[in-house]
Design an enzyme around this catalytic site. Sequence first.
Site, PDB file in Angstrom:
ATOM      1  N   ASP A 322      56.843 -85.051  22.935  1.00 35.05           N
ATOM      2  CA  ASP A 322      57.281 -85.022  24.201  1.00 35.05           C
ATOM      3  C   ASP A 322      58.709 -85.378  24.289  1.00 35.05           C
ATOM      4  OD1 ASP A 322      57.031 -87.759  23.610  1.00 35.05           O
ATOM      5  OD2 ASP A 322      56.997 -88.358  25.762  1.00 35.05           O
ATOM      6  N   GLU A 323      59.505 -84.710  25.318  1.00 37.75           N
ATOM      7  CA  GLU A 323      60.841 -85.188  25.801  1.00 37.75           C
ATOM      8  C   GLU A 323      61.831 -85.385  24.815  1.00 37.75           C
ATOM      9  OE1 GLU A 323      60.242 -88.447  29.476  1.00 37.75           O
ATOM     10  OE2 GLU A 323      59.832 -89.561  27.372  1.00 37.75           O
TER      11      GLU A 323
END
Length: 529
Positions: A322-323
């Site tokens: 993620d991210e």
Amino acid sequence: MAGSTLRFSLLLAAAFAGRATALWPWPQYIQTSELRYTIFPQSFQFQYHLSSAAQVGCSVLDEAFQRYRDLLFGSVAFRFPHPIEKRHTSEKNSLVVLVVTPGCDQFPSLGSVENYTLTINDEQSLLLSETVWGALRGLETFSQLIWRSPEGTFYVNKTDIEDFPRFPHRGLLLDTSRHYLPLASILDTLDVMAYNKFNVFHWHLVDDSSFPYESFTFPELTKKGSYNPATHIYTAQDVKEVIEYARLRGIRVLAEFDTPGHTLSWGPGVPGLLTPCYSGSHPSGTFGPVNPALNNTYEFMSTFFLEISTVFPDFYLHLGGDEVDFTCWKSNPDIQAFMKKKGFGDDFKKLESFYIQTLLDIVSAYGKGYVVWQEVFDNKVKVRPDTIIQVWREEIPVKYVKELALVTRAGFRALLSAPWYLNHITYGPDWKEIYLVEPLAFEGSPEQKALVIGGEACMWGEYVDSTNLVPRLWPRAGAVAERLWSNKMVSNLDFAFKRLAHFRCELLRRGVQAQPLSVGYCDMEFEQT
């Protein structure tokens, strides 16, 4: 369970107020009455049925029997050798446990059967389950059925329960990177998870802030990446203890090592692993995500995840994904040259996909399955059909109900976390909003909805450590626990409040500093020991 049966159980709950209807989470079917039986702590026993596949020597149940005896009675049996009320024939001096299938030394898995039936009547007190994991869930229910009169006598009502979880994955995430959580805090959390029938401990071990996992293959990761290598790490023995402590409570340990982002703490211990960021034509002295352009990166990941695959016995690992901030990659001339060589153009999502696909192939070769955050799906990374996608974004790029529809339409199994970030707090009874979430409230076919295998409550650690972890978690996390265990129709807030408030008092009695739901009191208020 048919709706008519459920309504019948709720009508019974309204008709017979008392301890028997204060269960949390609420079972699939319960029939209870005002007929009660006396329990004498000094003579009460948990016993194995002669036909049970589990017998004395079964570590899971032997320890559970002692644990629940201590929870229920403590030293009461020694303080009160004779009950205040007169002994009579309507008493229960044992709970007989019959497990159908052997498996005392195994670890729980995603496919573990947790069904049980509990029968307490004139003829018997019997807990019947297919597996030891179902027996554990039934023991917790039994412990909540027992109540104590003002005079000090213990009772259990005549009760029939048939119970099973709605979803097989009912998890709680703890972040031990942003703030280190002492081993005792983790073990205490596992205890309360078992009280709530959670069955997955999602251990977000490391992140940008610190690397507290003690790697025996790459010890410099811990020495240089932890807050304090002498005090703020989880040793190999600590990790083993967490895994075994969880196993004895029917809880899986899902370890997460998030890459290529969220890895700043990895850099000091593995020179060259992270991408050097540039300012113009010169390095800026800062670093970004894992460098996906180097063969050394994948050699390291292969060796590191071989270790992780041997340390953590669960079939699944959580690989994050993620991210990922592309800014540093965009600034680095070596990354730009690698992108050109691979024909990625200026699409850094393709670079991210290249890295993640390579990592997934590495982990798959070790016989492991994997869970990833939703960005891996959103960025169209090619993953195996059995990949589990964890939906955590509430509204971006789309609302989580739409994301669930997209993920399941593509044929992937899904976990829901987006509405259950318990580190987000507001004044007032925010548990109600948590409780009313319906995981399957998205447009999709029955086949799609069958792909939602559960969800997780998440406690991220930016502003949470051992000083405030417990009251921030409990009893709020219990709202998630019931949503993932009980029938969809169990959603009345008034009914839930009465039971959750009672359960919160029971947590206080068990030594858990659970915060209040509203104005009120408990017979036994929390006392710090």
